[in-house]
Design an enzyme around this catalytic site. Structure first.
Site, short mmCIF file in Angstrom:
data_model
loop_
_atom_site.label_atom_id
_atom_site.label_comp_id
_atom_site.label_asym_id
_atom_site.label_seq_id
_atom_site.Cartn_x
_atom_site.Cartn_y
_atom_site.Cartn_z
N ARG A 34 32.65 -32.80 -8.67
CA ARG A 34 33.33 -33.54 -7.63
C ARG A 34 33.63 -35.17 -8.00
O ARG A 34 34.26 -35.84 -7.36
CB ARG A 34 32.75 -33.63 -6.24
CG ARG A 34 32.78 -32.30 -5.60
CD ARG A 34 32.09 -31.75 -4.47
NE ARG A 34 32.41 -30.71 -3.84
CZ ARG A 34 31.91 -29.57 -4.47
NH1 ARG A 34 31.13 -29.50 -5.51
NH2 ARG A 34 32.19 -28.13 -3.93
N HIS A 119 25.19 -19.94 -6.49
CA HIS A 119 26.80 -19.97 -6.84
C HIS A 119 27.02 -19.15 -8.05
O HIS A 119 28.11 -19.15 -8.65
CB HIS A 119 27.12 -21.41 -7.08
CG HIS A 119 27.08 -22.16 -5.83
ND1 HIS A 119 26.87 -23.61 -5.99
CD2 HIS A 119 27.14 -21.71 -4.59
CE1 HIS A 119 26.92 -24.03 -4.59
NE2 HIS A 119 26.87 -23.25 -3.85
#
Length: 248
Positions: A34, A119
């Site tokens: 990000r 994840h």
């Protein structure tokens, strides 16, 4: 003094859980998601529903995988990974809960059964129908050689890298294991997570609320700094090498 205090916290704890995010792997050259220059600033994520519904999106996803565009694999563990592995080997750390998909904890020597991947993992693929594991090197040969979008050799189902994509359900087994480990620990050590991606980021808070100490090592401030017992805005490899020396 902060590094010395972290070393004492680890020494005094009877059961440490390490929670890692992208920040531990950026020191190996793996981009985070990000920040400016991160993965999602360069390419839009492909949502799970689109991958399943669209052959075009599957082609795009596999092109990214085999071109190495995301840069999630192919790197070596760094000093932070090896320090964590030493603490696991010494019996101090009961498990490593990770948001990362790069397999670097395992590559550094942490046993597979000690790593809980929230994840998923980008180093191999699985069938979405039957769950069969597929190795990327084998799939790559067919994709690049014959232009075949990977499908399961057993059932013909859709095959996808073993990561959890946007819109895909969190894996029930790892989530349950992570909760069990968090509730059993007396120290949760966060390394390199911005602690903004939920539900994963809720685990350190869960540990704190259950009575465990919380220590955070991250280059940038996090929202959970205010509740942590110790916060170090520092380089993970340097900090962990100091608190988990080679003699551990």
């Amino acid at each position: 003094m902060s590094r010395e205090r972290l070393a004492r916290m680890i020494e005094d704890a009877s059961r440490v859980v390490v929670f890692t995010g992208a920040g531990i792997s950026t020191e190996s050259g793996i981009p985070d998601f990000r920040s400016p220059g991160g993965v999602w600033s360069k390419m839009k994520p492909i949502y799970f529903q689109d991958f399943v519904a669209s052959e075009e999106k599957r082609l795009e996803a596999w092109t990214r995988t085999f071109s190495g565009a995301a840069g999630w694999t192919g790197r070596e563990p760094n000093a932070g990974h090896y320090a964590v592995a030493r603490l696991v080997a010494a019996g101090k750390v009961s498990s490593v809960i990770t948001q990362n998909v790069d397999n670097l904890h395992q590559n550094s020597g942490v046993p597979d059964d000690k790593v809980i991947e929230l994840h998923g993992n980008a180093s191999y693929a699985t069938c979405l129908e039957c769950g069969l594991r597929h190795e990327l090197d084998v799939l790559k040969q067919s994709f690049l050689g014959r232009g075949e979008i990977p499908s399961c050799r057993a059932c013909g189902g859709l095959v996808k890298t073993a990561t959890i994509s946007f819109g895909q359900s969190m894996p029930e087994g790892p989530m349950a294991r992570a909760e069990d480990e968090i509730l059993a620990c007396d120290l949760c050590l966060v390394l390199g997570s911005s602690l903004v991606v939920y539900p994963a980021a809720g685990f350190p808070l869960m540990a704190k609320r259950n009575g465990a100490a919380l220590a955070i090592v991250n280059r940038e401030p996090t929202e959970q700094d205010v509740v942590a017992d110790l916060v170090l805005h520092d380089e993970i490899g340097e900090v962990m090498s100091a608190v988990a020396p080679a003699s551990v």
